[in-house]
Design a protein around this motif. Structure first.
Motif, PDB file in Angstrom:
ATOM      1  N   TYR A  23      49.427  -8.879  50.597  1.00 17.80           N
ATOM      2  CA  TYR A  23      50.293 -10.026  50.886  1.00 17.80           C
ATOM      3  C   TYR A  23      51.171 -10.334  49.673  1.00 17.80           C
ATOM      4  O   TYR A  23      52.381 -10.512  49.802  1.00 17.80           O
ATOM      5  CB  TYR A  23      49.416 -11.232  51.247  1.00 17.80           C
ATOM      6  N   ALA A  27      54.936 -10.053  50.504  1.00 18.08           N
ATOM      7  CA  ALA A  27      55.380 -11.341  51.065  1.00 18.08           C
ATOM      8  C   ALA A  27      56.775 -11.779  50.590  1.00 18.08           C
ATOM      9  O   ALA A  27      57.597 -12.182  51.429  1.00 18.08           O
ATOM     10  CB  ALA A  27      54.343 -12.419  50.792  1.00 18.08           C
ATOM     11  N   LEU A  31      59.642 -12.302  53.225  1.00 16.27           N
ATOM     12  CA  LEU A  31      60.166 -13.647  53.476  1.00 16.27           C
ATOM     13  C   LEU A  31      61.699 -13.626  53.383  1.00 16.27           C
ATOM     14  O   LEU A  31      62.389 -14.315  54.144  1.00 16.27           O
ATOM     15  CB  LEU A  31      59.581 -14.657  52.483  1.00 16.27           C
ATOM     16  N   GLU A  45      58.708 -19.037  57.097  1.00 14.46           N
ATOM     17  CA  GLU A  45      57.303 -18.913  56.668  1.00 14.46           C
ATOM     18  C   GLU A  45      56.360 -18.805  57.869  1.00 14.46           C
ATOM     19  O   GLU A  45      55.348 -18.110  57.808  1.00 14.46           O
ATOM     20  CB  GLU A  45      56.912 -20.078  55.761  1.00 14.46           C
ATOM     21  N   LEU A  48      56.651 -15.296  58.896  1.00 12.15           N
ATOM     22  CA  LEU A  48      55.953 -14.467  57.902  1.00 12.15           C
ATOM     23  C   LEU A  48      54.443 -14.514  58.128  1.00 12.15           C
ATOM     24  O   LEU A  48      53.764 -13.479  58.129  1.00 12.15           O
ATOM     25  CB  LEU A  48      56.285 -14.972  56.494  1.00 12.15           C
ATOM     26  N   GLN A  49      53.950 -15.717  58.355  1.00 13.34           N
ATOM     27  CA  GLN A  49      52.508 -15.896  58.562  1.00 13.34           C
ATOM     28  C   GLN A  49      52.038 -15.135  59.814  1.00 13.34           C
ATOM     29  O   GLN A  49      51.061 -14.388  59.762  1.00 13.34           O
ATOM     30  CB  GLN A  49      52.208 -17.387  58.721  1.00 13.34           C
ATOM     31  N   PHE A  52      52.069 -11.379  59.185  1.00 14.86           N
ATOM     32  CA  PHE A  52      50.970 -10.859  58.368  1.00 14.86           C
ATOM     33  C   PHE A  52      49.651 -10.843  59.138  1.00 14.86           C
ATOM     34  O   PHE A  52      48.833  -9.952  58.941  1.00 14.86           O
ATOM     35  CB  PHE A  52      50.836 -11.645  57.058  1.00 14.86           C
ATOM     36  N   ILE A  53      49.493 -11.814  60.014  1.00 13.69           N
ATOM     37  CA  ILE A  53      48.278 -11.792  60.848  1.00 13.69           C
ATOM     38  C   ILE A  53      48.311 -10.546  61.740  1.00 13.69           C
ATOM     39  O   ILE A  53      47.304  -9.847  61.877  1.00 13.69           O
ATOM     40  CB  ILE A  53      48.142 -13.095  61.658  1.00 13.69           C
ATOM     41  N   PHE A  56      47.529  -7.501  59.547  1.00 11.56           N
ATOM     42  CA  PHE A  56      46.116  -7.342  59.187  1.00 11.56           C
ATOM     43  C   PHE A  56      45.235  -7.005  60.388  1.00 11.56           C
ATOM     44  O   PHE A  56      44.229  -6.319  60.255  1.00 11.56           O
ATOM     45  CB  PHE A  56      45.590  -8.599  58.486  1.00 11.56           C
TER      46      PHE A  56
ATOM     47  N   THR B  19      64.561 -11.491  47.472  1.00  9.97           N
ATOM     48  CA  THR B  19      63.165 -11.913  47.693  1.00  9.97           C
ATOM     49  C   THR B  19      63.048 -13.425  47.571  1.00  9.97           C
ATOM     50  O   THR B  19      63.901 -14.060  46.943  1.00  9.97           O
ATOM     51  CB  THR B  19      62.203 -11.278  46.664  1.00  9.97           C
ATOM     52  N   LYS B  20      62.023 -13.931  48.172  1.00 14.58           N
ATOM     53  CA  LYS B  20      61.778 -15.381  48.076  1.00 14.58           C
ATOM     54  C   LYS B  20      60.265 -15.581  48.088  1.00 14.58           C
ATOM     55  O   LYS B  20      59.553 -15.023  48.938  1.00 14.58           O
ATOM     56  CB  LYS B  20      62.424 -16.058  49.283  1.00 14.58           C
ATOM     57  N   PRO B  22      56.981 -17.211  49.007  1.00 15.02           N
ATOM     58  CA  PRO B  22      56.515 -18.153  50.033  1.00 15.02           C
ATOM     59  C   PRO B  22      55.637 -19.233  49.420  1.00 15.02           C
ATOM     60  O   PRO B  22      55.086 -19.052  48.331  1.00 15.02           O
ATOM     61  CB  PRO B  22      55.694 -17.276  50.983  1.00 15.02           C
ATOM     62  N   VAL B  26      51.159 -20.655  53.125  1.00 17.26           N
ATOM     63  CA  VAL B  26      51.303 -19.512  54.035  1.00 17.26           C
ATOM     64  C   VAL B  26      50.038 -18.654  53.985  1.00 17.26           C
ATOM     65  O   VAL B  26      49.458 -18.310  55.014  1.00 17.26           O
ATOM     66  CB  VAL B  26      52.557 -18.677  53.694  1.00 17.26           C
ATOM     67  N   TRP B  27      49.606 -18.336  52.762  1.00 22.45           N
ATOM     68  CA  TRP B  27      48.403 -17.496  52.629  1.00 22.45           C
ATOM     69  C   TRP B  27      47.173 -18.215  53.175  1.00 22.45           C
ATOM     70  O   TRP B  27      46.340 -17.619  53.860  1.00 22.45           O
ATOM     71  CB  TRP B  27      48.205 -17.083  51.167  1.00 22.45           C
ATOM     72  N   ILE B  30      47.195 -17.914  56.792  1.00 24.86           N
ATOM     73  CA  ILE B  30      46.829 -16.549  57.217  1.00 24.86           C
ATOM     74  C   ILE B  30      45.317 -16.395  57.174  1.00 24.86           C
ATOM     75  O   ILE B  30      44.702 -15.896  58.119  1.00 24.86           O
ATOM     76  CB  ILE B  30      47.522 -15.503  56.309  1.00 24.86           C
ATOM     77  N   LYS B  33      43.661 -18.285  60.035  1.00 23.09           N
ATOM     78  CA  LYS B  33      43.835 -17.634  61.339  1.00 23.09           C
ATOM     79  C   LYS B  33      43.069 -16.320  61.412  1.00 23.09           C
ATOM     80  O   LYS B  33      42.567 -15.950  62.478  1.00 23.09           O
ATOM     81  CB  LYS B  33      45.318 -17.414  61.624  1.00 23.09           C
ATOM     82  N   LEU B  34      42.982 -15.627  60.280  1.00 26.50           N
ATOM     83  CA  LEU B  34      42.207 -14.369  60.274  1.00 26.50           C
ATOM     84  C   LEU B  34      40.721 -14.649  60.501  1.00 26.50           C
ATOM     85  O   LEU B  34      40.035 -13.888  61.186  1.00 26.50           O
ATOM     86  CB  LEU B  34      42.388 -13.619  58.958  1.00 26.50           C
TER      87      LEU B  34
END
Lengths: 192, 446
Positions: A23, A27, A31, A45, A48-49, A52-53, A56, B19-20, B22, B26-27, B30, B33-34
């Protein structure tokens, strides 16, 4: 520096540390891509979220035959497109307002685009484009898809794709020119 | 067109490598939800192994912790370190002081009795001499003195008994450490004293035994894990495993009978049976193809040059395949139990009763079959559907070992008999399955 293969294997095994490394690695770039497809950073975002889910949970299907970054990017763009389709109803109202305000473009100003546009400014301008224009512009200009592919992806005709791209370009140019002119004029105001 | 391309190049160039960073959320999102995804897609076969290990470790760890804690409150195992370290030490000193004071009083009373006893012969001698001189007057004196001696003796004994009772009550919480005190006291000369001491020591011992192993609580609560082996009574199926997690409440309505009920989740494995039908081009035979022939000059007969050619046709095949299915049941048991014995820390009981099983989840994975050469594939499901509700009769014999005042470890071999077949309109079997399991867990006496 951990090799990408090891990170991917770790992600396949569901290891949270490997997922975090992956990530952190991708990321920011992703993004940047999501920002082009959405209206603001919060929405980007979200995309992005969600992406990534998906990455994975589907990384087991990645066979290491192609570029991993390309695979991730493809998931990002697909998620962004799905997000666009999902929110299509909400976008229409704002799009009409945008188009009404920005439809007429002075052709004389077209050539005045500054070649060194700051990425932040350009992103802001793209984000403020009507959603449909934005999608086609992104897919054609940045992702280099053909009109036929775009038509299939967005479920529109090839001609719609072409005409929307044309309008998107004109609107984008107008906005960039406006910004450019404003930035040129601003120092004069300051000296006054 | 050129302008457009130029514009596109400018745009691409401007955003190349853009690039930006986050935001931190956000992590976090993630990960959250994971976790949910992981829970939804749990692999039960690994889960069972993990849960089994976890439960056994938990039981052992909890047992050790509870046992260690119970040691602190258990009078039969008070240690020197404990006595010297804890606040109870202060209490012990107080009790010791009281006991010492009482002992002094008792000693003084005993001395009094001894003094009286020693004066008695003198009085008797005196009375003999006096009786000769003034028989009536001295007879009264002797009677009075004798009465006084008897009264004093009785009072002393009463006092002794009361003081000992008080001592014993006070010393109850600190039995062992101060057993020496009782022994010390019991070495006194008075026979009455010794008899009191013996009696109170016996009481003391009884109290200790009762406190150590405790009376049965009216209500108990337990958590259990039961690995089981199920025989579905189907020839083609091997024994399958099942795992049950349950919580139970036990109500002892008399010393020997009790009722047990609760709720449990049971996961049982079974095989799905499928027949995979497919057609595939395959060799069904061969023939000799004549490539050329020559005439034998001697015999005049033709000689054929041939080659073997296979004959292909679509051939039907049928393969059998099995899947590993998992069924989740909600179980509600009701058992009547009988205590066989209750000796010190160990108790044993038998129990039996009906169990209601409700099917709440089925996991039946699809059969995956790939054959590149197959022309046609169809899959027949030969498995019978399971009925939603079934009844079982359960019988078990449980052995409990008390590891603390309120906690026991329970081990319970268990037999379950399914009253009817678990399959709907059974293609598979009409026989009733049965299972054997070992129920283990912790029992809390409330």
């Amino acid at each position: 520096m951990i090799a990408e293969d090891k990170i991917i294997d770790g992600c396949k095994a569901g290891k949270r540390r490997a997922q975090n490394i992956l990530y952190k690695k991708y990321a920011p770039t992703m993004l940047g891509i999501c920002m082009r497809y959405t209206k603001n950073q919060a929405e980007a975002e979200d995309v992005l979220q969600e992406s990534f889910i998906k990455i994975f949970t589907n990384i087991k299907n990645f066979r290491k035959k192609g570029s991993f970054e390309g695979w991730i990017k493809k998931i990002m763009i697909n998620t962004a497109l799905n997000n666009y389709k999902k929110n299509l109803k909400h976008y229409h109202h704002t799009d009409i307002e945008e188009i009404e305000n920005n439809f007429f473009i002075d052709d004389n100003e077209e050539n005045n685009i500054n070649e060194e546009i700051s990425p932040e400014v350009l992103i802001k301008v793209i984000q403020n484009l009507p959603q449909g224009y934005k999608m086609i512009l992104n897919l054609f200009v940045f992702e280099r898809h053909s009109h036929k592919e775009i038509a299939q992806m967005l479920n529109i005709s090839v001609n719609t794709s072409k005409s929307q791209l044309l309008k998107a370009r004109r609107l984008l140019k107008k906005k960039l020119v406006q910004i450019n002119n404003k930035s040129i004029k601003e120092p004069e105001y300051q000296t006054l | 067109m050129k302008d457009d391309n130029k514009t596109d190049d400018i745009l691409r160039g401007s955003l190349e490598g853009y690039t930006k960073e986050p935001s931190v959320n956000v992590w976090k999102g993630i990960v959250r939800k994971l976790l949910l995804y992981d829970i939804r897609n749990l692999n039960f076969s690994n889960l069972f192994t993990n849960i089994t290990i976890f439960i056994f470790i938990s039981i052992i760890v909890t047992g050790v912790i509870v046992y260690s804690l119970s040691e602190l409150n258990n009078p039969s195992v008070i240690t020197d370190e404990f006595l010297s370290e804890t606040a109870i030490n202060k209490q012990i000193h107080t009790e010791y002081d009281v006991a010492s004071k009482n002992k002094e009083i008792i000693n003084s009373n005993i001395n009094k009795v001894e003094n009286i006893n020693t004066t008695t012969p003198k009085i008797q001698a005196e009375s003999t001499s006096v009786t000769n001189n003034n028989p009536k007057q001295h007879e009264n004196k002797i009677i009075n003195k004798t009465n006084y001696i008897e009264q004093t003796n009785e009072k002393t004994y009463d006092l002794n008994e009361r003081l000992f009772s008080e001592n014993i009550n006070r010393l109850n919480p600190i039995y062992l450490k101060y057993d020496f005190l009782l022994l010390n006291l019991s070495s006194e000369k008075s026979i009455k004293y010794n008899s009191i001491n013996k009696r109170t020591s016996q009481n003391h011992l009884n109290m200790r035994l009762r406190d150590d192993y405790g009376k049965k609580a009216k209500l108990s609560f337990g958590i259990f894990f039961t690995p089981e082996i199920i025989n579905y009574q189907v020839d083609s199926k091997p024994n399958k495993s099942a795992y049950t997690f349950d919580i139970s409440t036990i109500y002892h309505y008399s010393d020997i009978f009790f009722l047990q009920s609760g709720v449990g989740i049971s996961f049982s494995e079974d095989n799905g049976d499928y027949t995979i039908n497919y057609e595939q081009y395959d060799s069904i035979g061969f023939y000799y193809e004549v490539n050329s022939f020559t005439i034998d000059p001697e015999t005049g007969m033709p000689i054929f040059n041939t080659s073997i050619e296979n004959i292909y046709d679509s051939v039907k095949y049928a393969d059998n395949s099995q899947t590993n299915n998992l069924y989740t049941y909600l179980q509600i048991p009701l058992n009547l139990g009988y205590n066989i014995f209750d000796y010190k820390r160990i108790s044993c009981n038998v129990k039996g009763g009906p169990v209601l099983s409700i099917l709440i989840h089925e996991k039946e994975p699809e059969v995956k079959y790939t054959n590149k050469n197959a022309l046609w594939i169809s899959i027949d499901n030969n498995s019978s559907k399971r009925i939603k509700t079934n009844w079982q009769l359960s019988a078990s014999i449980a052995i409990s070992y008390r590891i603390g005042k309120k906690l026991s470890i329970n081990i319970e071999p268990k037999y379950n008999y399914y009253i009817k077949s678990i399959y709907e309109k059974s293609k598979t079997s009409t026989k009733s399955p049965y299972s054997l399991g070992l129920r283990t867990g912790l029992l809390f006496n409330l």
